[in-house]
Design an enzyme around this catalytic site. Structure first.
Site, PDB file in Angstrom:
ATOM      1  CB  CYS A  22       2.623  -2.286   5.576  1.00  0.00           C
ATOM      2  SG  CYS A  22       4.338  -1.867   5.954  1.00  0.00           S
ATOM      3  N   PRO A  23      -0.238  -1.267   4.222  1.00  0.00           N
ATOM      4  CG  PRO A  23      -1.503  -1.471   2.205  1.00  0.00           C
ATOM      5  CD  PRO A  23      -1.549  -1.766   3.692  1.00  0.00           C
TER       6      PRO A  23
END
Ligand SMILES: [Zn+2]
Lengths: 78, 274
Positions: free
Chosen positions: A17-18
């Site tokens: 992430c992200p």
């Protein structure tokens, strides 16, 4: 209900992430409304965050399958 | 244009944003921005524009880096004292983001060269520190219908307005003529808190990015005023002046003017007055 055949797919296993969401977002931009993107993401943080962010952008998650330690999502572009 | 993995990683925190995405990032990568002055305003503005991935940034400045600049002009460092500011700026912006093209214009803008310089860019940022340049830049942008982000800073105050020629007011709609020489504070009276320059320079970069992305509301017809002592922002509506000397339907000014420098100490002390 029969599953729609994905128009594109992304294997995001091991992508943190992200960046996993960013790649999903970029791929969705290339699709037309109503087309289906298949993504595979890791369990844990990615699964906790990515689907939520996809929904916040207005797209629909039409199917979620757990495969081993990953999740397979079908996303309909809106 | 497909983004590389490195670009996706570098710009991920803004690609994530609604209104940016891959298409917006592509617009940023293709944009061309001219930053006039690499001083208190131009330094933070160009720094953030390079960080965001603006494709081509032009830097205009004829001065060399001086020690007194470093209190606020954050693209220059102690080791750069004595070298041309555009070179120092280019070095720092390239270090931050090697994929940005930096064009250096190590010159003083005047009526004979400004139109040729600005025509290579999509939008102009005025980070100049003197009235002759400020009026020259305004008039040149109005005449060539080039979007312009104006800002001025003085002591603890700053102001910013975006000028879309033909759509909103220009700097002369606000202040038709430069002030008489005696009314301009001397450079010693000038003084500027570095963070005021930083805040306003960053707000200028914000205006540029909104223009490039075609998103949000720019400060067109609105003057935003910042006071650092009170930590307040206020907005003043600015109408178009139907008798504006340069942007009205019957302009008095149809060719560029080289006003005389008000402040003899400008090259020594960066006379930031408004
Ligand atoms: Zn005007």
């Amino acid at each position: 209900m029969e599953e729609k055949k994905p128009d594109a797919n992304l294997d995001l296993r091991g992508v943190v992430c992200p960046i996993n969401f960013v790649k999903t977002k970029l791929k969705l931009e290339e699709l037309n409304n109503g087309q289906i993107l298949e993504i595979i993401i890791d369990a844990g943080e990615p699964m906790a965050n990515v689907p939520r962010s996809i929904k916040e952008e207005g797209h629909k998650i039409v199917k979620v399958d757990k495969v081993d330690n990953h999740f397979r999502l079908l996303i309909e572009k809106a | 244009m497909a983004l590389t993995n490195e670009q996706i990683e570098r710009y991920s925190r803004q690609i994530i944003l609604p209104n940016v995405g891959g298409k917006g990032q592509d617009k940023i990568l293709k944009s061309r921005v001219l930053v006039i002055g690499t001083g208190g305003l131009g330094a933070p503005c160009s720094f953030y524009l390079a960080a965001a991935g603006v494709g081509k940034i032009g830097l205009v400045d004829s001065d060399k880096v001086e020690l007194n600049n470093l209190q606020r002009q954050i693209v220059h460092t102690t080791a750069d004292v004595g070298i041309p500011k555009v070179e120092s700026g280019k070095k720092r912006l390239k270090a931050l983001n090697p994929e940005v093209e930096i064009v250096t214009h190590g010159m003083r803008l005047d009526s004979s060269n400004i139109l040729d310089v600005i025509k290579e860019y999509d939008i102009v940022v005025d980070g100049s520190d003197n009235f002759p340049t400020r009026y020259l830049v305004n008039d040149a942008c109005v005449i060539s219908k080039k979007p312009l982000v104006h800002a001025g800073i003085f002591r603890y105050d700053g102001q910013i307005m975006t000028i879309l020629p033909g759509t909103g007011p220009c700097y002369r709609c606000l202040f038709p003529e430069p002030p008489p020489q005696g009314a301009v504070p001397s450079c010693q009276e000038g003084g500027i808190l570095g963070v005021v320059a930083g805040a306003l320079g960053v707000l200028q970069a914000n205006e540029v990015l909104k223009f490039v992305l075609s998103t949000g509301d720019m400060l067109v017809g609105r003057l935003l005023i910042f006071n650092a002592l009170d930590s307040t922002f206020r907005t003043v509506k600015v109408p178009r002046d139907k008798d504006c000397p340069v942007c009205s339907e019957h302009p008095k000014i149809t060719k560029l003017i080289d006003y005389q420098e008000f402040c003899n100490l400008r090259t020594k002390t960066d006379c930031s007055v408004k």
